[in-house]
Structure formats: structure tokens, C-alpha cells
Design an enzyme around this catalytic site. Structure first.
Site, PDB file in Angstrom:
ATOM      1  N   ASP A 235      20.530  42.823  16.751  1.00  0.00           N
ATOM      2  CA  ASP A 235      19.688  43.808  15.981  1.00  0.00           C
ATOM      3  C   ASP A 235      18.165  43.397  16.488  1.00  0.00           C
ATOM      4  O   ASP A 235      17.631  42.054  16.225  1.00  0.00           O
ATOM      5  CB  ASP A 235      19.540  43.319  14.296  1.00  0.00           C
ATOM      6  N   ARG A 236      17.329  44.190  16.643  1.00  0.00           N
ATOM      7  CA  ARG A 236      16.163  43.970  17.277  1.00  0.00           C
ATOM      8  C   ARG A 236      15.087  43.538  16.523  1.00  0.00           C
ATOM      9  O   ARG A 236      14.297  42.773  16.463  1.00  0.00           O
ATOM     10  CB  ARG A 236      15.554  45.193  18.067  1.00  0.00           C
TER      11      ARG A 236
ATOM     12  N   CYS B 278      15.044  53.440  21.512  1.00  0.00           N
ATOM     13  CA  CYS B 278      14.922  52.398  20.140  1.00  0.00           C
ATOM     14  C   CYS B 278      13.273  51.787  20.415  1.00  0.00           C
ATOM     15  O   CYS B 278      13.162  51.099  21.238  1.00  0.00           O
ATOM     16  CB  CYS B 278      15.835  51.286  20.499  1.00  0.00           C
ATOM     17  N   ASN B 279      12.707  52.125  19.400  1.00  0.00           N
ATOM     18  CA  ASN B 279      11.201  51.983  19.261  1.00  0.00           C
ATOM     19  C   ASN B 279      11.028  50.466  19.377  1.00  0.00           C
ATOM     20  O   ASN B 279      10.425  49.525  20.007  1.00  0.00           O
ATOM     21  CB  ASN B 279      10.419  52.233  18.049  1.00  0.00           C
ATOM     22  N   THR B 280      11.899  49.666  18.406  1.00  0.00           N
ATOM     23  CA  THR B 280      11.690  48.233  18.297  1.00  0.00           C
ATOM     24  C   THR B 280      12.030  47.649  19.476  1.00  0.00           C
ATOM     25  O   THR B 280      11.414  46.305  19.817  1.00  0.00           O
ATOM     26  CB  THR B 280      12.877  47.822  17.290  1.00  0.00           C
ATOM     27  N   ALA B 281      13.039  48.021  20.424  1.00  0.00           N
ATOM     28  CA  ALA B 281      13.427  47.204  21.557  1.00  0.00           C
ATOM     29  C   ALA B 281      12.184  47.341  22.369  1.00  0.00           C
ATOM     30  O   ALA B 281      12.293  46.434  23.445  1.00  0.00           O
ATOM     31  CB  ALA B 281      14.606  48.079  22.355  1.00  0.00           C
TER      32      ALA B 281
ATOM     33  N   THR C 210      10.079  49.998  12.057  1.00  0.00           N
ATOM     34  CA  THR C 210      10.708  48.853  11.458  1.00  0.00           C
ATOM     35  C   THR C 210       9.668  47.754  11.345  1.00  0.00           C
ATOM     36  O   THR C 210       8.466  47.748  12.016  1.00  0.00           O
ATOM     37  CB  THR C 210      11.744  48.279  12.310  1.00  0.00           C
TER      38      THR C 210
ATOM     39  N   LYS D  92      21.900  53.962   9.735  1.00  0.00           N
ATOM     40  CA  LYS D  92      22.722  53.175  10.488  1.00  0.00           C
ATOM     41  C   LYS D  92      24.082  52.968   9.841  1.00  0.00           C
ATOM     42  O   LYS D  92      25.025  52.927  10.466  1.00  0.00           O
ATOM     43  CB  LYS D  92      22.093  51.430  10.639  1.00  0.00           C
TER      44      LYS D  92
ATOM     45  N   CYS E 239      10.605  55.062  14.689  1.00  0.00           N
ATOM     46  CA  CYS E 239      11.794  54.425  14.734  1.00  0.00           C
ATOM     47  C   CYS E 239      12.994  55.583  14.925  1.00  0.00           C
ATOM     48  O   CYS E 239      12.882  56.700  14.227  1.00  0.00           O
ATOM     49  CB  CYS E 239      12.219  53.568  13.508  1.00  0.00           C
TER      50      CYS E 239
END
Lengths: 243, 243
Positions: free
Chosen positions: A53-54, A88-91, A131, A170, A200
Site C-alpha cells: 500500500d502506497r 495510481c496518484n499516490t504511486a 490519499t 478497494k 486518487c
């Protein structure tokens, strides 16, 4: 024999999460002007949801997602990707380090959103639904500086709604995800922002059936459009060198 | 640290067509019992829609799709796929030749449908809604022999509706695809069959909003379920050898 149009191969570093990746691939298909299969965009996907999980990694200062993402990037590179996208934005917290390892263009999702804001002539404040990891990493704040006046981040109450919406999607619960997501959007509309970025890739799924679409910018759509443009553009391959 | 569950890697030979591939990936996500990203099925996708049209190749006796599909299969193999799926019924015309080139298990879509028919205790006649290529290749007729009494193929009038429905979906026109698809299903219901197999991966998209779901078997769902079962099953890796 029909002429097959030139299309550059899009490499998708996906699986973060799996439903968001499907939503992204769907938006690529929907954004492509095509009447037959053969006119569509060619894609290879590395869709391995076992990447840690990022958001929680960023919050705890862990680098655990980096090497699994790098492995995915290498796979896409090895198999001929011309352009790479990460739905995936957080990535994108690891974007700079990933991009430094490859000569292939990785389209930054916040750049795709910035292009969308520019085309809509954004002038004032935009809000970021994302996130905690994406917000903490400052990746949107950095990439949008110079394009928008202010990037508004939600207060703790609204952020809890965002967290709940993402977690519900999710876990496959669209109804709970939609209710929490709509409550967060409503709170931000009331705060007087000009645009709201769904930053996100789970959030557009949460808000799939929402009526609150005015001023809402879907980062997944922005990235999909950027991919279609990149794939359909004239090849960047150099001309054969003169003797 | 959370324990990451064991999942076998599914290789998807897709892009035939692109929207059908997205629908298939979505049905894998929806068929997976998972509460977090990490419990989902890992996937690599070769999604290159430039592979020549399968149905017209079969009808004209052309072998043009074979080598491009073989290239996709090699890519999936090279990148560690444990099991392979092809979300295009017509492409299964080349199944035997593809399967002979690899040690990796390729799940046959008609076998997945047969398992679905067995679980529904089919006794009588089933109808096949498919491309002309799939019908001509006899791949369902062969794989269902011994499981169902009779495989009914549409007459020319109904086949024209099926052709129109598939073409409309490939061109992104869900309304026209739905109208033609529903008319075909209605005609087959009136012919008295027990089950109707949507044996082209475009047809479930055409009938997405249809009320005519009783007795209709979606080959895309059947293949997706077979993939999830294959991915979640205990690894087939042999135990370490003694001595």
C-alpha cells in the site's frame, strides 16, 4: 489488406488498485476515436496488486513499494513500451526516482491534470481529494504551482470521508464509497473552490453515479486522454541516418 | 507486515477487442473475493488490438491472426504467466496450435462455459450467439459434445443481428449493439432452447442493460471465474526434492 494505423505502445504500471486499473483502461478505450479494433491503442499491462500500500508507506516513511514498482517498470520497458502511465496518484510519490531509471517517457498524472486545468482556464483555487500519502508527498502542489493560485487540501473531517470512500471502493463497496465521496465533494464545493481534483484513481469510481460533476476533474480521465494522444501521435522514431 | 496471499499470475492475451478485454478484466476483479488490493489476482496483459480480425480470417481461410497471437503468447510466457486466458471466443479457432507451443495451461473459454453449463445442470438444447468464424470453426460444438444434447446455431436472419450487434460494440455504439443483441436473444428464446451462450466477448457488453438474463450464459464471466479459481488455487510448484 487494411492499413493498420501507427500506434505507440502504452505500458501501464497498474494493479494499484485493480478496479482503478480497469477503470483507467476503460477510459482509454472510450477516449480513443476508433471504429474497429485495429484503430485502438495497444497496451501492455503490469497489473500486480501485491505491491504494498502506497499511502501507508509514505505516512510511515517506508520505501517498500519502490522495488516492486521498479520491477514492473523494467517489465514494461523490456517488452517495448513507448510511453508509460501509472494509474495510481499516490504511486507518483516515487515518480522522480522511477523516471530517472528509464529513457522512456512516463506521463505524470498531475501533469495530465494540469493540462486539463489549463484547457478549462482555471484561475482560482482548486481542491485536492487524494490519499493522505499523495497530499503529504506534495506532488500535486509542486506540479500545479504556476498554473493555479491555491491548492486547497481538505481538513481532517473531510479527509476522513475521503479515506473511507477509497477504502470502500478497494473493498468493492460502491454504495459506501459513493456516499462518503459525495459528502467530501459537497464539503469542498461549500468551501468555495473553483475545481475539485479527484486525485486518487478510486474516487472516480466512488462518484460514478454522482450528480456532482460540475467543476470535478477526474485524474483517471486526464491520464487516459494523455495516453491516447501520446499513442496516436506521429512516431518519435528518428529518420534513418544519412550515410 | 501483512502476509501477502499466494496468487498465480494470469497472462491475458487480449485486445480482441479492446472493450471486451476491459470487460473481462472487470469481471475478474468482481469475481475475486478480496478486501484489499493485495488479495486480488495479479495480471499481465498483452493488449494489442492490431491483431487482424479473427472472424473474417476464418471465413476467408486466412491464417493472418496466428503469428501476432503467438507473439503475444510468447510475451506472456517470457514474463512469468502461470496460466493464460484469451478473452476472445473467435481467437480460440487457433487454440490447439497455440497450446501446442507452450507448457503453460491456456484455459479454453468453451471449457469454462461447459463447466458453467454442468453447474446449471443443462439437459437439453443450448444456442450459440457467436461470430460466423466461431460457428464455422466448430469449437463450441466440439467442446460441448457429451455435455449438452444439441448446440443450436442461429439462422441467417438472427446471425445478421448478431453480426450487427458485435460490429456496433466494436465501434463504441452500445445502443445499436444492445437493440440488435436483444432481438437475437428474443428470437432464440422463442425457438425453445434451454440456455443461450453469449459466445463472443462483445455480446455481454451489448446486453449489459438487458432484462433478458434468464438462461443467458456469459462466456466472459465463465472465463473470468475460471481465472480467479486458477489464480487462487494452491500453487502447483513441486515440493523441494529430497536428497
Amino acid at each position: 489488406m487494411a492499413i493498420v494505423p501507427h500506434r505507440r505502445l502504452i505500458g501501464v504500471l497498474g494493479g494499484m488498485g485493480p478496479a482503478a486499473t480497469v477503470d483507467f483502461l476503460n477510459k482509454i478505450v472510450l477516449s480513443t476515436p476508433a471504429g474497429t479494433d485495429q484503430e485502438h491503442v495497444p497496451i501492455i499491462l503490469h497489473g500486480v496488486p501485491q505491491i504494498p500500500d502506497r499511502s501507508s508507506a509514505i505516512e510511515s516513511g517506508s520505501d517498500a513499494p519502490f522495488l516492486p514498482m521498479l520491477a514492473g517498470l523494467r517489465m514494461l520497458e523490456r517488452n517495448g513500451a513507448d510511453v508509460i502511465a501509472i494509474p495510481c496518484n499516490t504511486a507518483h510519490h516515487w515518480y522522480d526516482r522511477l523516471a530517472r531509471t528509464t529513457a522512456i517517457d512516463i506521463i505524470h498524472i498531475a501533469d495530465a491534470v494540469r493540462d486539463e486545468l489549463v484547457s478549462r482556464k482555471s484561475l482560482g483555487a482548486v481542491a485536492l481529494l487524494a490519499t493522505r500519502g499523495t497530499i503529504a508527498s506534495g506532488l500535486y502542489q509542486t506540479r500545479l504551482a504556476g498554473t493555479v493560485d491555491t491548492v486547497v487540501v481538505p481538513d481532517e473531517h473531510v479527509q476522513q470521508l475521503v479515506d473511507a470512500s477509497i477504502a470502500a471502493i478497494k473493498a468493492g463497496d460502491e454504495r459506501a464509497g459513493g456516499a462518503a465521496g459525495e459528502a467530501a465533494v459537497l464539503a469542498l464545493i461549500e468551501s468555495g473552490v473553483e475545481f475539485i481534483i479527484l486525485a486518487c484513481t478510486e474516487l472516480p469510481m466512488a462518484l460514478r453515479h454522482s450528480q456532482l460533476t460540475a467543476g470535478v476533474i477526474d485524474s483517471t480521465v486526464a491520464l487516459a486522454r494523455a495516453c491516447v494522444i501520446a499513442s496516436m501521435a506521429v512516431s518519435r522514431a528518428p529518420l534513418a541516418r544519412a550515410g
